[in-house]
Structures are given as structure tokens and as C-alpha cells.
Scaffold this motif. Structure first.
Motif, PDB file in Angstrom:
ATOM      1  N   ASN A   1      30.104 -21.168  23.334  1.00 54.78           N
ATOM      2  CA  ASN A   1      29.341 -20.466  22.302  1.00 54.78           C
ATOM      3  C   ASN A   1      30.107 -20.373  20.987  1.00 54.78           C
ATOM      4  OD1 ASN A   1      27.022 -19.938  23.859  1.00 54.78           O
ATOM      5  ND2 ASN A   1      27.931 -18.118  24.774  1.00 54.78           N
ATOM      6  N   ALA A   2      31.431 -20.316  21.082  1.00 56.20           N
ATOM      7  CA  ALA A   2      32.260 -20.186  19.885  1.00 56.20           C
ATOM      8  C   ALA A   2      32.389 -21.498  19.105  1.00 56.20           C
ATOM      9  CB  ALA A   2      33.648 -19.674  20.268  1.00 56.20           C
ATOM     10  N   ILE A   3      32.216 -22.636  19.779  1.00 61.61           N
ATOM     11  CA  ILE A   3      32.496 -23.918  19.124  1.00 61.61           C
ATOM     12  C   ILE A   3      31.282 -24.817  18.922  1.00 61.61           C
ATOM     13  CG2 ILE A   3      34.853 -23.956  20.047  1.00 61.61           C
ATOM     14  CD1 ILE A   3      33.919 -26.030  22.081  1.00 61.61           C
ATOM     15  N   ALA A   4      30.164 -24.509  19.553  1.00 61.10           N
ATOM     16  CA  ALA A   4      29.020 -25.436  19.564  1.00 61.10           C
ATOM     17  C   ALA A   4      28.565 -25.839  18.170  1.00 61.10           C
ATOM     18  CB  ALA A   4      27.857 -24.831  20.347  1.00 61.10           C
ATOM     19  N   SER A   5      28.477 -24.881  17.263  1.00 62.31           N
ATOM     20  CA  SER A   5      28.033 -25.210  15.905  1.00 62.31           C
ATOM     21  C   SER A   5      29.039 -26.104  15.195  1.00 62.31           C
ATOM     22  CB  SER A   5      27.819 -23.928  15.100  1.00 62.31           C
ATOM     23  OG  SER A   5      26.740 -23.183  15.622  1.00 62.31           O
ATOM     24  N   ASP A   6      30.319 -25.814  15.377  1.00 66.09           N
ATOM     25  CA  ASP A   6      31.366 -26.573  14.691  1.00 66.09           C
ATOM     26  C   ASP A   6      31.420 -28.028  15.125  1.00 66.09           C
ATOM     27  OD1 ASP A   6      32.129 -24.310  13.305  1.00 66.09           O
ATOM     28  OD2 ASP A   6      33.627 -23.728  14.788  1.00 66.09           O
ATOM     29  N   VAL A   7      31.092 -28.281  16.395  1.00 64.48           N
ATOM     30  CA  VAL A   7      31.144 -29.664  16.886  1.00 64.48           C
ATOM     31  C   VAL A   7      29.754 -30.281  16.951  1.00 64.48           C
ATOM     32  CG1 VAL A   7      33.241 -29.167  18.192  1.00 64.48           C
ATOM     33  CG2 VAL A   7      31.031 -29.022  19.360  1.00 64.48           C
ATOM     34  N   ASP A   8      28.757 -29.568  16.420  1.00 63.71           N
ATOM     35  CA  ASP A   8      27.367 -30.028  16.358  1.00 63.71           C
ATOM     36  C   ASP A   8      26.855 -30.447  17.730  1.00 63.71           C
ATOM     37  OD1 ASP A   8      24.977 -30.433  15.144  1.00 63.71           O
ATOM     38  OD2 ASP A   8      25.454 -32.404  14.335  1.00 63.71           O
ATOM     39  N   ALA A   9      26.932 -29.513  18.682  1.00 69.64           N
ATOM     40  CA  ALA A   9      26.520 -29.798  20.057  1.00 69.64           C
ATOM     41  C   ALA A   9      25.483 -28.793  20.534  1.00 69.64           C
ATOM     42  CB  ALA A   9      27.728 -29.751  20.985  1.00 69.64           C
ATOM     43  N   LEU A  10      24.691 -29.212  21.502  1.00 67.11           N
ATOM     44  CA  LEU A  10      23.880 -28.279  22.261  1.00 67.11           C
ATOM     45  C   LEU A  10      24.675 -27.852  23.491  1.00 67.11           C
ATOM     46  CD1 LEU A  10      20.273 -29.819  22.179  1.00 67.11           C
ATOM     47  CD2 LEU A  10      21.285 -28.091  20.668  1.00 67.11           C
ATOM     48  N   ILE A  11      24.294 -26.713  24.062  1.00 66.50           N
ATOM     49  CA  ILE A  11      24.966 -26.195  25.255  1.00 66.50           C
ATOM     50  C   ILE A  11      23.999 -26.270  26.423  1.00 66.50           C
ATOM     51  CG2 ILE A  11      26.158 -24.243  26.307  1.00 66.50           C
ATOM     52  CD1 ILE A  11      26.701 -23.192  23.483  1.00 66.50           C
ATOM     53  N   ALA A  12      24.373 -27.018  27.451  1.00 63.98           N
ATOM     54  CA  ALA A  12      23.536 -27.137  28.646  1.00 63.98           C
ATOM     55  C   ALA A  12      23.611 -25.839  29.452  1.00 63.98           C
ATOM     56  CB  ALA A  12      24.014 -28.311  29.499  1.00 63.98           C
ATOM     57  N   PRO A  13      22.595 -25.558  30.272  1.00 63.63           N
ATOM     58  CA  PRO A  13      22.667 -24.397  31.156  1.00 63.63           C
ATOM     59  C   PRO A  13      23.928 -24.459  32.026  1.00 63.63           C
ATOM     60  CG  PRO A  13      20.436 -25.245  31.120  1.00 63.63           C
ATOM     61  CD  PRO A  13      21.280 -26.234  30.366  1.00 63.63           C
ATOM     62  N   HIS A  14      24.542 -23.327  32.212  1.00 55.41           N
ATOM     63  CA  HIS A  14      25.823 -23.234  32.911  1.00 55.41           C
ATOM     64  C   HIS A  14      25.698 -23.557  34.401  1.00 55.41           C
ATOM     65  CE1 HIS A  14      29.825 -21.841  33.885  1.00 55.41           C
ATOM     66  NE2 HIS A  14      29.333 -20.979  34.746  1.00 55.41           N
ATOM     67  N   ILE A  15      26.734 -24.175  34.973  1.00 52.85           N
ATOM     68  CA  ILE A  15      26.823 -24.426  36.415  1.00 52.85           C
ATOM     69  C   ILE A  15      27.777 -23.378  37.003  1.00 52.85           C
ATOM     70  CG2 ILE A  15      27.510 -26.057  38.207  1.00 52.85           C
ATOM     71  CD1 ILE A  15      26.841 -28.334  36.261  1.00 52.85           C
ATOM     72  N   PRO A  16      27.255 -22.350  37.691  1.00 52.43           N
ATOM     73  CA  PRO A  16      28.071 -21.187  38.050  1.00 52.43           C
ATOM     74  C   PRO A  16      28.750 -21.229  39.411  1.00 52.43           C
ATOM     75  CG  PRO A  16      25.787 -20.705  38.488  1.00 52.43           C
ATOM     76  CD  PRO A  16      25.823 -22.122  37.961  1.00 52.43           C
ATOM     77  N   TYR A  17      28.446 -22.232  40.230  1.00 54.00           N
ATOM     78  CA  TYR A  17      29.023 -22.281  41.579  1.00 54.00           C
ATOM     79  C   TYR A  17      29.902 -23.503  41.722  1.00 54.00           C
ATOM     80  CZ  TYR A  17      25.104 -19.091  42.311  1.00 54.00           C
ATOM     81  OH  TYR A  17      24.206 -18.057  42.199  1.00 54.00           O
ATOM     82  N   GLY A  18      31.064 -23.336  42.358  1.00 56.16           N
ATOM     83  CA  GLY A  18      31.983 -24.457  42.469  1.00 56.16           C
ATOM     84  C   GLY A  18      32.780 -24.452  43.756  1.00 56.16           C
ATOM     85  N   VAL A  19      33.853 -25.237  43.756  1.00 54.86           N
ATOM     86  CA  VAL A  19      34.714 -25.417  44.932  1.00 54.86           C
ATOM     87  C   VAL A  19      35.766 -24.310  44.917  1.00 54.86           C
ATOM     88  CG1 VAL A  19      36.205 -27.034  46.153  1.00 54.86           C
ATOM     89  CG2 VAL A  19      34.324 -27.898  44.740  1.00 54.86           C
TER      90      VAL A  19
END
Length: 272
Positions: free
Chosen positions: A73-91
Motif C-alpha cells: 500500500n505504501a509503494i503501489a502509486s510510486d511504482v505505478d502498480a495495482l495490488i492483487a488480493p492478498h494470499i493469506p495462507y502459507g507453509v
């Protein structure tokens, strides 16, 4: 001569100057018509944040989710990116038995994340930045990023923020970090101080050094939810909000700089 001048100008002009002002950077919040207009004609970069649920000492079980989402959220505008929905479960591995933790088997995790990455490719993104918050899934994500890039001819960048910021941690805190120690706790505190629970722990006996190869032991569950990389180092000493926010800014700046530099070099090399 003209081509040389264009090359020099490209180096001199910050990539972020091309960033657009959008009402939202979250794919979750875009209508399909809005998305269709933006990708890939105007925006070619997406940030995918990945974490897990596991015990984290002073902070929330979802710390590995909280931190990469906050950085994105802090960098998305600066790098001109969209943010995909988060993946909250992992190994989750050795901390899976702790209350509230959740483990996804590596094979299932690999298949799911790969499907997400392929879906992003199919939607037109050319640059996929994977912002990871959890250690045990690093090898899987690294392999997937490489595989997707080679198979689909897109650009991928995997960032494990705590490794990237290791030198910052040592300089800033004067010692090494660890799982749920000074670095990770500060990042969560900066993102949301309500998620830090100093009152639930007293003393220092709840911290354990990670076993190193050749130490001759391992344990599941691990004896502590605070894992020191270096014995005796990592427990937060300065718990102030100002300290946490300063560290957060330094880490965010490092991540932002890496992404901008990588995007610029991909562009100069012709990987558009």
C-alpha cells in the motif's frame, strides 16, 4: 545520437514520474470495465502479497500478512502498480501447532499460487512483483516466479523484505533480527500499533535461538514463537512508535528502490 540521448533521458527520469493518479490501486475495488481500461494499456505491473498465519511473539498471528500488505500500500502509486488480493495462507511449518496458526501443505500452496500468477498473466500484466512475508515458502515462490517468467515470457520479481532489509536491521537496531523480533515487530507496530501486545509477555525466557545446521536438534512445535537468528539478539529494546515508524520508512524505501530499479532496467533491456 538520438537513440543515445533517449537512453540517457530514460536513466535520468525517475520511473515514478510516469505513475498515474488512480482512485484505487486495489484490484479488489476495481470494476471490470475500469480494469479493462487500465491493464495492460496503462498499467503493466501488479504486486502480489503473500503471507501466512502463525504465532509471532508480541504481535498478531497474521504479522506475515500485515507487513507485506502495508508495504504494498505504501509503494503501489510510486511504482505505478495495482495490488492483487492478498494470499493469506502459507507453509507454516514448525509453528503450525501454536493456537491460531494454519499450515497449507507445500504441494497445495504451490498449485494455488501458480494458478494466481497465471491468472494475472492472462489478465495482461507484464511485471509481477511477489512481496513475501514468510520464510518457509521462499523456495516455492522463487521456483514459481522463475517458472512463470520463462513459460509465459513475463517479468517476475520476488522480494523477501526481511532478508532484503537485513543490513538495515543491523544498522538500525545495532544487532541481528529474527522471527517476531525487533524487525518484524517494528514493521507491525508501524502498520498498526494495536496489533502489538507487550503486556502478554514478561522477561526474556520466551525467546529461543534457531538451531543451526550441525547443532544436533530440532523441535516441532518450536519451543518459542520468538526465534532469534543470533543468540541473545533481537528482542525489542526501544518500543516507541517513532522508532518503529522510522524503521518502516527505511524498509519501504529499500523495497521501493529495488522495484523501481528493476522495472527501469527491464524497460531499458527491452522486456516490456
Amino acid at each position: 545520437m538520438i537513440r543515445k540521448l533517449a537512453f540517457l533521458l530514460a536513466l535520468a527520469i525517475p520511473f515514478s514520474t510516469h505513475a498515474q493518479q488512480l482512485s484505487t490501486r486495489a484490484m479488489d475495488d476495481l470494476n471490470w470495465k475500469e480494469f479493462q481500461r487500465l491493464v495492460p494499456a496503462q498499467i503493466k505491473t501488479v504486486i502480489v502479497t503473500v503471507g501466512t498465519l502463525e504465532a509471532h511473539g508480541f504481535v498478531n498471528n497474521g504479522a506475515d500478512n500485515t507487513v507485506p500488505v502495508a508495504i504494498a500500500n505504501a509503494i503501489a502509486s510510486d511504482v505505478d502498480a495495482l495490488i492483487a488480493p492478498h494470499i493469506p495462507y502459507g507453509v507454516t511449518d514448525i509453528l503450525a501447532p501454536y493456537p491460531g496458526s494454519l499450515h497449507i501443505p507445500e504441494d497445495a500452496f504451490r498449485i494455488y499460487v501458480r494458478a494466481v500468477l497465471v491468472g494475472l498473466v492472462n489478465n495482461g500484466f507484464r511485471n509481477i512483483v511477489i512481496l513475501n512475508g514468510h520464510g518457509p515458502q521462499v523456495p516455492v515462490l522463487q521456483q514459481l516466479a522463475n517458472e512463470i517468467s520463462l513459460q509465459y515470457k513475463v517479468n517476475t520479481l520476488l522480494i523477501n523484505w526481511w532478508i532484503l532489509a537485513n543490513d538495515i536491521t543491523r544498522q538500525f537496531f545495532g544487532e541481528d533480527g529474527g522471527h517476531a523480533t525487533n524487525d518484524e515487530t517494528a514493521m507491525v507496530q508501524a502498520a498498526n500499533p494495536k496489533l502489538v501486545h507487550w503486556e502478554l509477555f514478561t522477561g526474556v525466557d520466551m525467546a529461543t535461538s534457531l538451531p543451526k545446521p550441525g547443532d544436533g536438534w530440532s523441535a516441532t512445535p518450536f519451543p518459542s514463537s520468538i526465534l532469534l537468528y543470533t543468540e541473545g539478539q533481537g528482542l525489542p529494546k526501544d518500543r516507541s512508535q517513532a522508532k518503529a515508524e522510522e524503521y518502516f520508512r527505511k524498509v519501504v524505501a529499500r523495497v521501493r528502490a529495488l522495484i523501481l530499479d528493476t522495472l527501469r532496467k527491464w524497460q531499458l533491456a527491452g522486456f516490456k
